[in-house]
Design a protein around this motif. Structure first.
Motif, short mmCIF file in Angstrom:
data_model
loop_
_atom_site.label_atom_id
_atom_site.label_comp_id
_atom_site.label_asym_id
_atom_site.label_seq_id
_atom_site.Cartn_x
_atom_site.Cartn_y
_atom_site.Cartn_z
N GLN A 146 0.92 -0.93 0.11
CA GLN A 146 0.05 -0.07 -0.04
C GLN A 146 0.89 1.24 -0.06
OE1 GLN A 146 -3.28 -0.07 -0.29
NE2 GLN A 146 -3.22 -2.23 -0.18
N PRO A 147 0.84 1.96 -1.14
CA PRO A 147 1.69 3.07 -1.26
C PRO A 147 1.07 4.32 -0.20
CG PRO A 147 0.42 3.03 -3.33
CD PRO A 147 0.19 1.79 -2.40
N GLY A 148 1.95 5.09 0.22
CA GLY A 148 1.50 6.44 0.91
C GLY A 148 0.90 6.14 2.15
N VAL A 149 1.36 5.11 2.64
CA VAL A 149 0.75 4.77 4.14
C VAL A 149 1.87 4.79 5.12
CG1 VAL A 149 -0.44 3.03 5.68
CG2 VAL A 149 -1.47 3.59 3.37
N GLN A 150 1.70 5.44 5.96
CA GLN A 150 2.98 5.52 7.15
C GLN A 150 3.15 4.13 7.56
OE1 GLN A 150 4.59 7.96 8.33
NE2 GLN A 150 6.09 6.54 9.26
N ARG A 151 4.57 3.55 7.62
CA ARG A 151 4.96 2.20 7.91
C ARG A 151 4.77 1.93 9.44
NH1 ARG A 151 8.07 -1.60 5.65
NH2 ARG A 151 8.68 -0.17 4.04
N ARG A 152 4.02 1.02 9.78
CA ARG A 152 3.68 0.52 11.22
C ARG A 152 4.79 -0.69 11.40
NH1 ARG A 152 -2.16 -0.15 9.67
NH2 ARG A 152 -0.80 -0.62 7.81
N ARG A 153 4.91 -0.90 12.47
CA ARG A 153 5.87 -2.13 13.15
C ARG A 153 5.20 -2.73 14.21
NH1 ARG A 153 10.28 -2.49 9.88
NH2 ARG A 153 11.03 -0.59 8.91
N GLY A 154 5.74 -3.89 14.36
CA GLY A 154 5.55 -4.47 15.97
C GLY A 154 4.03 -4.53 16.26
N ALA A 155 3.87 -4.01 17.53
CA ALA A 155 2.58 -3.99 18.32
C ALA A 155 1.46 -3.12 17.62
CB ALA A 155 2.71 -3.63 19.78
N ALA A 156 1.97 -2.00 17.08
CA ALA A 156 1.15 -1.02 16.27
C ALA A 156 0.44 -1.71 15.28
CB ALA A 156 1.76 0.23 15.96
N LEU A 157 1.17 -2.37 14.52
CA LEU A 157 0.72 -3.03 13.31
C LEU A 157 -0.10 -4.29 13.52
CD1 LEU A 157 0.91 -3.63 10.19
CD2 LEU A 157 3.13 -4.90 10.30
N GLU A 158 0.45 -5.11 14.45
CA GLU A 158 -0.44 -6.15 14.89
C GLU A 158 -1.89 -5.91 15.48
OE1 GLU A 158 -0.10 -9.57 18.13
OE2 GLU A 158 1.48 -9.65 16.71
N ALA A 159 -1.83 -4.72 16.23
CA ALA A 159 -3.01 -4.20 16.64
C ALA A 159 -4.24 -3.79 15.42
CB ALA A 159 -2.79 -3.02 17.77
N THR A 160 -3.64 -3.10 14.53
CA THR A 160 -4.35 -2.65 13.52
C THR A 160 -5.07 -3.85 12.59
OG1 THR A 160 -3.01 -0.68 13.11
CG2 THR A 160 -4.08 -1.20 11.21
N ILE A 161 -4.05 -4.77 12.59
CA ILE A 161 -4.63 -5.91 11.65
C ILE A 161 -5.69 -6.75 12.32
CG2 ILE A 161 -3.78 -8.30 10.99
CD1 ILE A 161 -0.99 -7.13 10.44
N LEU A 162 -5.58 -6.78 13.87
CA LEU A 162 -6.43 -7.68 14.59
C LEU A 162 -7.82 -6.84 14.82
CD1 LEU A 162 -4.23 -9.23 17.36
CD2 LEU A 162 -4.93 -10.11 14.92
N ASP A 163 -7.62 -5.50 14.65
CA ASP A 163 -8.86 -4.79 14.79
C ASP A 163 -9.62 -4.85 13.38
OD1 ASP A 163 -8.46 -3.83 17.26
OD2 ASP A 163 -7.51 -1.79 16.83
N ALA A 164 -8.75 -4.86 12.22
CA ALA A 164 -9.33 -5.27 11.03
C ALA A 164 -10.13 -6.44 10.84
CB ALA A 164 -8.21 -5.09 10.00
N VAL A 165 -9.65 -7.38 11.46
CA VAL A 165 -10.39 -8.62 11.36
C VAL A 165 -11.72 -8.74 12.03
CG1 VAL A 165 -10.18 -11.06 12.65
CG2 VAL A 165 -8.06 -9.99 11.96
N TRP A 166 -11.91 -7.76 13.17
CA TRP A 166 -13.26 -7.76 13.65
C TRP A 166 -14.09 -6.90 12.72
CZ3 TRP A 166 -15.05 -10.98 16.88
CH2 TRP A 166 -14.14 -11.54 17.83
N ASP A 167 -13.63 -5.98 12.12
CA ASP A 167 -14.48 -5.26 11.04
C ASP A 167 -14.77 -6.18 9.85
OD1 ASP A 167 -14.41 -2.99 12.76
OD2 ASP A 167 -12.65 -2.26 11.77
N GLU A 168 -13.83 -6.94 9.35
CA GLU A 168 -14.14 -8.06 8.24
C GLU A 168 -15.20 -8.87 8.63
OE1 GLU A 168 -12.60 -8.59 4.78
OE2 GLU A 168 -13.29 -6.43 5.22
N LEU A 169 -15.17 -9.44 9.83
CA LEU A 169 -15.85 -10.34 10.48
C LEU A 169 -17.30 -9.96 10.48
CD1 LEU A 169 -14.22 -12.22 13.34
CD2 LEU A 169 -14.92 -13.43 11.19
N ALA A 170 -17.65 -8.48 10.90
CA ALA A 170 -18.94 -7.93 11.21
C ALA A 170 -19.48 -7.35 9.73
CB ALA A 170 -18.72 -6.56 11.75
N GLU A 171 -18.52 -7.61 8.93
CA GLU A 171 -18.98 -6.96 7.36
C GLU A 171 -19.42 -8.33 6.56
OE1 GLU A 171 -17.48 -4.60 3.47
OE2 GLU A 171 -17.37 -3.52 5.58
#
Length: 198
Positions: free
Chosen positions: A8-33
């Motif tokens: 994904q271009p133009g997105v601030q690089r995230r690492r470690g716990a911050a990236l993992e938290a973003t991914i796991l939050d996205a899982v719940w949004d996907e499940l809901a949708e």
């Protein structure tokens, strides 16, 4: 030059716990949708603005990903093993926690995960054996039972029976009466019979 995250271009690089938290939050949004059946690693990656290879470096498949998201959202029973001072109440507390968690995530996810058990790392499921062993060891130390050295199938019987109820009866939520029956009419008699033979 703009920072990149995955593909994904133009997105601030995230690492470690911050990236993992973003991914796991996205899982719940996907499940809901889209629900569990239509959940994909690609869909989660797109929602989290990262590449799917980032997910696969951490989780082997979508079931492991969903389990990780579940732990982040609701915690793990390993971190909150009950200690009520009585084996019966302890076991009921564990079973009620299981039912509450399954109600939170919904039957679609529960049945989806159970269908994919053969593809999963057995570690998340073996954790319940450790929880039950802790309860039995405490009970033995209090003198409630002669020993905590019981057959493995007896130790894990209550959570396995609850999983059976979830998988085969599809009752949502499982009635508390069923949990009491599992503990009072099946588990505790087996514990005392097995301990007496040890």
């Amino acid at each position: 030059m703009a920072a990149r995250t995955g593909d994904q271009p133009g997105v601030q690089r995230r690492r470690g716990a911050a990236l993992e938290a973003t991914i796991l939050d996205a899982v719940w949004d996907e499940l809901a949708e889209v629900g569990y059946a239509r959940l994909t690693m690609e869909g989660v990656a797109a929602r989290a603005h990262t590449g799917k290879q980032v997910l696969y470096r951490r989780w082997a498949n979508r079931a492991e990903l969903v389990i990780a998201a579940l732990r982040r959202r609701n915690g793990s029973i390993v971190d909150q093993v009950p200690d009520t001072g009585e084996l019966r109440r302890d076991v009921l507390t564990v079973l009620r926690w299981m039912v509450k968690r399954s109600s939170t995530i919904g039957s679609d996810v529960v049945h989806g995960l159970m269908a994919e058990v053969p593809d999963l790392d057995p570690q998340p499921f073996s954790m319940m054996s450790g929880v039950m062993t802790t309860l039995l060891e405490r009970a033995a130390a209090r003198g409630e039972i002669p020993t905590a050295a019981l057959p493995p199938r007896v130790v894990t019987l209550p959570p396995n029976l609850v999983r059976h109820e979830m998988l085969l009866t599809r009752r949502r939520p499982i009635e508390d009466e069923a949990l009491v029956e599992i503990v009072d009419e099946v588990f505790l008699p087996l514990v005392h019979a097995s301990a007496g033979r040890s």
